[in-house]
Design an enzyme around this catalytic site. Structure first.
Site, PDB file in Angstrom:
ATOM      1  CG  ASP A  81      95.832  33.106  53.658  1.00 57.44           C
ATOM      2  OD1 ASP A  81      96.747  33.879  53.309  1.00 57.44           O
ATOM      3  OD2 ASP A  81      95.944  32.309  54.602  1.00 57.44           O
ATOM      4  CD  GLU A 176     101.044  34.923  56.770  1.00 56.71           C
ATOM      5  OE1 GLU A 176     101.943  35.338  57.518  1.00 56.71           O
ATOM      6  OE2 GLU A 176      99.834  34.945  57.089  1.00 56.71           O
TER       7      GLU A 176
END
Length: 410
Positions: A81, A176
């Site tokens: 991400d 994350e």
């Protein structure tokens, strides 16, 4: 090892931005687009067990090719991400070949300029190939540089069986950037003894210490009434919240006034109406004792402000986020020693340092997988000026390959 640039340029064009306000996991379904591609590409390389689980994690194993049976299983981990701070949609990566040190003006927004002196470490890249976005998005080097490096290293190891190594696990995580990267990871399924996140900044850096982190939420319950008849009755929760923020120190204890090992109290969100308001903070320090001191200080401010509003109340809630991974890593010195050796074999002078932030490795370490952070070459992350050097990415691939070999030898 030349596939790292080609991979990186493809991966950053896949929008994988996570969403801190989502209640799903992953927080955005589009993260799976990259995860599915990575698993497919790993299978094409010959990694038979590569797959995406129901939570969006990529798990894969490069089997041992060593005769030794006592090699610890190591894992390389990066996150798919990108930050919610700047859009990651329609990223147009640009390679600035043989950069001569002059200003890099990004073509889609000429106000976005990379200048030596403004950006840390940029002056070390003259003569190298710099990759940026076009000026209206982030680049996504955080952490698609790490993803591309692990993928390129996997390709190199599989194509060169003369490089002996034990079992190597690959883990790509979602979310994350919104603090949930390890929330659903299955360490028993992963089956690794030690790990390395590939999510660091300058070439040659090895980060074995992070902030410890908590979140604080203050929920204020004011007294609401019609403003035309509010005299002596109204206690506006928004004003109470504003007073709490106004009492935070201006010259210390904030991100903009701290550095090195100094921690901070940082308000990140304020919302509400006159009856109820919520303040959200992140608290950071390198020690748990430091966290508690800052939380007590903030709670004291809240209580002091409430004295002026006798009919209002507030709740002070602390949520643990992650802890300084050095507490765990100091118990396993070989994890650091082998990484330093791998960097030296790659011709680098290693730089050990602390992170004024956290990684998936912070939580993984306390979950039972000691996991320092090695450089990926990413810079100016979470901004439109984000950049990475092709040569630094190539060197990160070399370090990953060397690290696999060091564990087999030692």
């Amino acid at each position: 090892m030349s596939s790292v640039l080609e991979r990186f340029l493809r991966y950053v064009q896949i929008d994988t931005q996570s969403d801190p306000n989502s209640e799903t996991f992953p927080s955005t379904a589009k993260q799976r687009n990259l995860s599915n591609l990575l698993a497919e590409e790993l299978r094409a390389l010959g990694v038979a067990d590569a797959h995406v689980d129901e939570h969006g994690y990529v798990y894969a194993t490069i089997p041992s090719n060593s005769e030794r049976m006592d090699i610890p299983v190591i894992c390389f981990c990066s996150h798919v991400d990108t930050s919610p701070d700047v859009t990651g949609e329609h990223v147009k990566p640009i390679v600035h070949r043989n950069w001569d040190g002059s200003d890099i003006v990004l073509p889609d927004d000429h106000s976005q300029v990379l200048r030596v002196g403004d950006l840390h470490d940029l002056d070390q890249q003259i003569g190298n190939d710099i990759v940026t976005a076009s000026g209206t998005t982030l680049l996504g080097a955080d952490n698609k540089a790490g993803v591309a490096e692990i993928m390129a290293a996997a390709e190199h190891l599989l194509a060169n069986p003369q490089i002996k190594h034990g079992d190597i696990k690959i883990l790509f995580t979602p979310d994350e950037e919104v603090g949930r990267g390890t929330e659903k990871v299955d360490l028993q399924k992963l089956g690794a003894d030690f790990g390395y996140t590939v999510d660091g900044e300058a070439i040659g850096t090895l980060e074995d210490e992070t902030f410890s982190a908590d979140g604080v939420k203050i929920t204020i319950h004011g007294v609401s009434t019609h403003p035309g008849y509010a005299i002596g009755k109204l206690e506006n929760a928004l004003k109470i919240a504003a007073e709490i923020l106004a009492k935070l120190p201006k010259d210390r204890l904030s991100p903009e006034t701290t550095q090195d090992k100094e921690g901070f109290i940082h308000p990140v969100q304020m919302e509400g109406i006159q009856e109820k308001a919520v303040l959200s903070f992140i608290i950071r320090d390198f020690t748990v004792a430091g966290l508690h001191e800052k939380e007590a200080f903030l709670k004291g401010i809240m209580e002091d402000v409430l004295q002026g509003y006798p009919n209002s109340s507030a709740e002070f809630k602390v949520q643990e986020q992650y802890r300084n991974m050095k507490e765990v890593l100091d118990q396993h010195p070989e994890v650091i020693q082998h990484a330093l050796e791998a960097m030296k074999r790659a011709g680098l002078t290693p730089i050990q340092r602390s992170i004024r932030g956290g990684t998936d490795g912070s939580r993984l370490s306390f979950m039972g997988l000691p996991c320092p952070n090695i450089f990926a070459g990413e810079h100016a992350f979470h901004s439109k000026l984000e950049w990475v050097s092709v040569q630094d990415m190539e060197k990160a691939v070399e370090v990953i390959v060397s690290l696999a070999a060091v564990w087999e030898e030692k």
